[in-house]
Each structure stands twice: as C-alpha cells, then as structure tokens.
Design a protein around this motif. Structure first.
Motif, PDB file in Angstrom:
ATOM      1  N   ARG A   1       7.126  -4.746  12.914  1.00 20.03           N
ATOM      2  CA  ARG A   1       6.777  -4.547  11.657  1.00 20.03           C
ATOM      3  C   ARG A   1       5.991  -3.051  11.635  1.00 20.03           C
ATOM      4  O   ARG A   1       6.047  -2.530  10.793  1.00 20.03           O
TER       5      ARG A   1
ATOM      6  N   LEU B   1       8.595  -0.556  11.298  1.00 16.34           N
ATOM      7  CA  LEU B   1       9.085  -0.587  10.127  1.00 16.34           C
ATOM      8  C   LEU B   1       8.203   0.063   9.087  1.00 16.34           C
ATOM      9  O   LEU B   1       8.641   1.089   8.100  1.00 16.34           O
TER      10      LEU B   1
ATOM     11  N   LEU C   1     -11.158  -1.144  -2.293  1.00 11.08           N
ATOM     12  CA  LEU C   1      -9.890  -1.778  -1.845  1.00 11.08           C
ATOM     13  C   LEU C   1      -9.872  -3.246  -1.613  1.00 11.08           C
ATOM     14  O   LEU C   1      -8.942  -4.115  -2.106  1.00 11.08           O
ATOM     15  N   GLU C   2     -11.061  -3.529  -0.641  1.00  9.43           N
ATOM     16  CA  GLU C   2     -11.038  -4.998  -0.567  1.00  9.43           C
ATOM     17  C   GLU C   2     -11.391  -5.771  -1.894  1.00  9.43           C
ATOM     18  O   GLU C   2     -10.890  -7.074  -1.837  1.00  9.43           O
TER      19      GLU C   2
ATOM     20  N   ILE D   1       3.022  -4.802  -5.015  1.00 11.60           N
ATOM     21  CA  ILE D   1       2.883  -4.286  -3.588  1.00 11.60           C
ATOM     22  C   ILE D   1       4.328  -3.755  -3.225  1.00 11.60           C
ATOM     23  O   ILE D   1       4.484  -2.892  -2.506  1.00 11.60           O
ATOM     24  N   GLU D   2       5.220  -4.531  -3.591  1.00 10.24           N
ATOM     25  CA  GLU D   2       6.786  -3.951  -3.220  1.00 10.24           C
ATOM     26  C   GLU D   2       6.829  -2.653  -3.919  1.00 10.24           C
ATOM     27  O   GLU D   2       7.322  -1.820  -3.098  1.00 10.24           O
TER      28      GLU D   2
ATOM     29  N   TRP E   1       4.776  -0.042  -1.872  1.00 10.88           N
ATOM     30  CA  TRP E   1       5.108   0.098  -0.450  1.00 10.88           C
ATOM     31  C   TRP E   1       6.272   1.229  -0.468  1.00 10.88           C
ATOM     32  O   TRP E   1       6.322   2.093   0.358  1.00 10.88           O
TER      33      TRP E   1
ATOM     34  N   VAL F   1      -1.629   2.060   6.393  1.00 11.13           N
ATOM     35  CA  VAL F   1      -1.837   0.763   5.276  1.00 11.13           C
ATOM     36  C   VAL F   1      -1.527  -0.455   6.221  1.00 11.13           C
ATOM     37  O   VAL F   1      -2.199  -1.554   6.023  1.00 11.13           O
TER      38      VAL F   1
ATOM     39  N   TRP G   1      -4.474  -1.218   8.400  1.00  7.66           N
ATOM     40  CA  TRP G   1      -5.600  -1.666   7.562  1.00  7.66           C
ATOM     41  C   TRP G   1      -5.122  -3.143   7.142  1.00  7.66           C
ATOM     42  O   TRP G   1      -6.149  -4.033   7.114  1.00  7.66           O
ATOM     43  N   ALA G   2      -3.943  -3.310   6.538  1.00  9.41           N
ATOM     44  CA  ALA G   2      -3.740  -4.715   6.140  1.00  9.41           C
ATOM     45  C   ALA G   2      -3.622  -5.730   7.275  1.00  9.41           C
ATOM     46  O   ALA G   2      -3.894  -6.924   7.035  1.00  9.41           O
ATOM     47  N   VAL G   3      -2.513  -5.429   8.167  1.00 10.55           N
ATOM     48  CA  VAL G   3      -2.052  -6.323   9.094  1.00 10.55           C
ATOM     49  C   VAL G   3      -2.895  -6.617  10.272  1.00 10.55           C
ATOM     50  O   VAL G   3      -3.381  -7.438  10.873  1.00 10.55           O
TER      51      VAL G   3
ATOM     52  N   GLU H   1      -5.985  -5.297  10.476  1.00 10.20           N
ATOM     53  CA  GLU H   1      -7.347  -5.655   9.807  1.00 10.20           C
ATOM     54  C   GLU H   1      -8.348  -4.520  10.604  1.00 10.20           C
ATOM     55  O   GLU H   1      -9.621  -4.948  10.772  1.00 10.20           O
ATOM     56  N   MET H   2      -7.898  -3.463  10.480  1.00 13.34           N
ATOM     57  CA  MET H   2      -8.854  -2.401  11.105  1.00 13.34           C
ATOM     58  C   MET H   2      -9.533  -1.680   9.841  1.00 13.34           C
ATOM     59  O   MET H   2      -8.823  -1.492   9.057  1.00 13.34           O
TER      60      MET H   2
ATOM     61  N   LEU I   1      -3.179   4.987  -1.387  1.00 16.07           N
ATOM     62  CA  LEU I   1      -2.748   3.682  -1.709  1.00 16.07           C
ATOM     63  C   LEU I   1      -3.473   3.273  -2.874  1.00 16.07           C
ATOM     64  O   LEU I   1      -2.894   2.361  -3.811  1.00 16.07           O
TER      65      LEU I   1
ATOM     66  N   VAL J   1      -1.802   1.825  -6.198  1.00 13.36           N
ATOM     67  CA  VAL J   1      -1.618   0.342  -6.895  1.00 13.36           C
ATOM     68  C   VAL J   1      -2.392   0.356  -8.053  1.00 13.36           C
ATOM     69  O   VAL J   1      -1.792  -0.272  -9.162  1.00 13.36           O
TER      70      VAL J   1
END
Lengths: 211, 161
Positions: free
Chosen positions: B13, B16, B87-88, B97-98, B101, B112, B115-117, B119-120, B143, B147
């Motif tokens: 991921r 990707l 953002l939160e 989202i799609e 991205w 991103v 940050w998202a996956v 969680e930093m 981002l 959005v």
C-alpha cells in the motif's frame, strides 16, 4: 449519497482495500525464504569447516562417481528445479520490470552489476548480429541474486537472458555448455526457455514462442 | 527475516501511495525487498521502516532521473494552525475519497498514507521523511482543500439524495 465517515477512517478503509494477491505474495515469500536458507547454510558451513579435511577425501571419491551418473541420467528432482527456474524466467520475461540500467554497452552492464558474484557476459547463445542490448536489472533465480539482460531484435522481438552464479545445491544439475552439452529446453506459458551453465554461471534464455 | 503477509500488504500500500499505479507499486516493492535482502542487514532494528525508506529513495531517485521535479512553496507551519484538528473533524463519503486520491501527486499521497494508515501526526511524518514540518502540513492542507472542494461540488451538483 454513500455513507459518510471521518476523513481518516474513510481514507484508511479505501487504502486498505489494496493488498497483494496470492501470486505476488507467493513470489515474495519464496524470494525471502531462499535468502534465509542461504544465511543458515553459510553459518552451518563455517561451523563444520574444521572437520572438512578428514571427510573430503572420502567424499570426493563417492561424489565423483555419483556426479558422473547424474550427468548421464539427471535425477527427477534436478529436472524439477529446472522447471522451477523456467517458471521464474517465464514470469520475468512476460512481465519485464523497470530496468535498473538502460544501455547498449555490455561494458557498462559489467561495471554496473557489481553486486553479483561474477561478471555478466555475452553468452555464446546470444548472436550479436541479431540481438541489440537494451539494458538490465537485478533479479533473483531460486532466491539467488541474478542479472536479467534485455535484448531486442530488428523484428521487434524481446529476448531476455538471466545469469546467476552457478550453485549446484540450489540449481541442481544443469547442462554445461563448456562440455558441449545442449541446453535444457522448457516451454512455459508461451515462452521457450533454455537453461544451461557456461563459465560457472547458470544461464537462461527466454523467447516468446512465435506461432 | 521473513515479513508477514500483513506487513507485506502494508508495504504494498505504501508503494502504491508513492507510485499511484498498481503495476509500478508491485515493481517498486519487489525491488525494495530485493535490495533489503541483499544488503545483509542483520543489525537493522526496524526492517519495515528500512524497506519503506529503500522504496521511497528508489522512487524519488527515478523521478529525479526522469527530470520530474515537484516544486513546493516553503510554508510557515504557523500558517496551518488548527489544520490537523480540522482534518480529524472532516466527514466525507467514499466516492469523494476516491476522487480526491486520484487528484493527489505522489508526494501528497505519501504523506496522506502515513497520516491515515500509519496514523502519524504531522511532526512524526516530518521526522520519518526528514522533511520540514511546514512541507508536511502544506501537503495535508492540499488534502483538506481538495476534500472540501470535491465534497461541496458534489453536494451542489447532486440533488437526488
């Protein structure tokens, strides 16, 4: 409107949809497992070194007899290893990944691939009149670091070659071109693969079968 | 070291996120793992982070060789005060989202993803990537902007729900 969620959660769900498929996972796992086996074998060899001198003389006599018979009649498991090599080569030939080096100079290839245990060469099976070197990349064969060299022909065909330091334990018994043996030929997924040993280098050639 | 499937999926991921293309991501992951294996890194304390770094370096080296350079303005982190909190609190749907991205570049996708996956926080991402915190915040800001832009245009153009 689709269900709304917090941005971070929505992003995470979206990104975590992506994962390796079974084929990709198997390919990576095999590569990593072979490398682990290589390290364990190296440690074992160093511990047993001091007993090697006594056993060696006996082993040479037994092994030479054994090897002669194996060259005449390759064992079933040696052919199985060759088929595995062919499968790997076919995969690398069908999907050629980004080259680490793009060049038509074999000298540059020899200079660039400094992580190998040997110097890549033009094999005698590669006809310089027919083939033009395009470049190469590092790859693996049965977990051993190797070079993939990509050639093109005037007709637009791509021919790939694979070279790795020959390790009989890993690659099994293969035809040795220096002893006038013919390469082993295997066909896999529309690709004709030739496998042999030349100058202590295990080699393979892959060409798409023209129908 | 053999990585578990879960770790390999995470690394996939991440690749990707960098490349934006599945085939390129597979290629990059494979190459990074090969590099890691043959460096004989028995003393690496965090092998997953190490492989991620290899992948990142190779990817951006390739972009530089191709003369693909992404310029960013240097921003004062103070100008993004409250960005992470906002953002939160954002709520979005999957379709947005799609689309968002797809509109991000590789540098933005990388931030991103972390940050998202992973969680930093922005500070952790900056430390991890060896970037100024302002650079990380500017990517997160884009981002948020995208959005907000896509979501509001979706609502204004969608009167059926």
């Amino acid at each position: 409107m689709t269900k709304q969620k917090a941005l971070r959660e929505q992003l995470r769900n979206f990104l975590e949809q992506e994962k390796l498929d079974d084929r990709q996972y198997a390919s990576i796992r095999n590569m990593m497992k072979e490398e682990g086996d290589e390290d364990r074998k190296a440690n074992t060899r160093s511990r047993q070194k001091k007993w090697g001198a006594i056993a060696a003389s006996v082993l040479i006599i037994v092994t030479s007899t054994f090897l002669v018979s194996r060259f005449i009649h390759p064992a079933v498991d040696d052919r199985e290893v060759a088929f595995q090599i062919a499968e790997e080569v076919a995969t690398n030939h069908i999907k050629i990944r980004t080259l680490d080096l793009e060049t038509s100079s074999m000298e540059q290839v020899q200079y660039f691939f400094d992580r190998l245990d040997f110097v890549p060469i033009y094999t005698s099976l590669a006809d310089p009149e027919e083939l033009v070197l395009k470049g190469g990349r590092y790859c693996t064969l049965q977990g051993k670091i190797a070079a993939q060299l990509v050639f093109g022909t005037q007709g637009g065909e791509t021919v790939t070659y694979y070279q790795a330091a020959y390790d009989r334990e890993r690659f099994g018994v293969l035809p040795i071109m220096d002893r006038d043996m013919e390469p082993m030929v295997v066909k896999r997924r529309g690709v004709e693969i030739k496998i042999w040993v030349e100058n202590d280098v295990a080699m393979a050639q892959a060409r798409t079968i023209a129908y | 070291m053999i990585f578990s499937r879960k770790i390999l999926d995470n690394l996939c991921r991440y690749c990707l996120a960098l490349t934006g293309q599945r085939e390129d991501a597979e290629d990059l992951l494979h190459t990074a793992l090969e590099s890691y294996l043959y460096k004989k890194t028995g003393n690496v304390k965090r092998p997953v982070a190490y492989v991620r770094r290899i992948a990142r370096n190779r990817y951006f080296d390739r972009l530089r060789r191709m003369n693909v350079v992404q310029f960013e303005r240097l921003e004062d982190p103070e100008s993004y005060s409250g960005l992470e909190e906002s953002l939160e609190q954002m709520i979005v749907d999957k379709l947005t989202i799609e689309r968002v991205w797809q509109s991000l570049n590789s540098a933005e996708r990388e931030v991103v993803y972390l940050w998202a996956v992973e969680e930093m926080s922005a500070s952790e991402i900056a430390l991890h990537l060896n970037l100024p915190r302002g650079t990380v915040l500017s990517r997160l800001y884009r981002l948020r902007k995208r959005v907000a832009g896509k979501f509001s245009s979706k609502i204004s153009g969608d009167n059926h729900d």
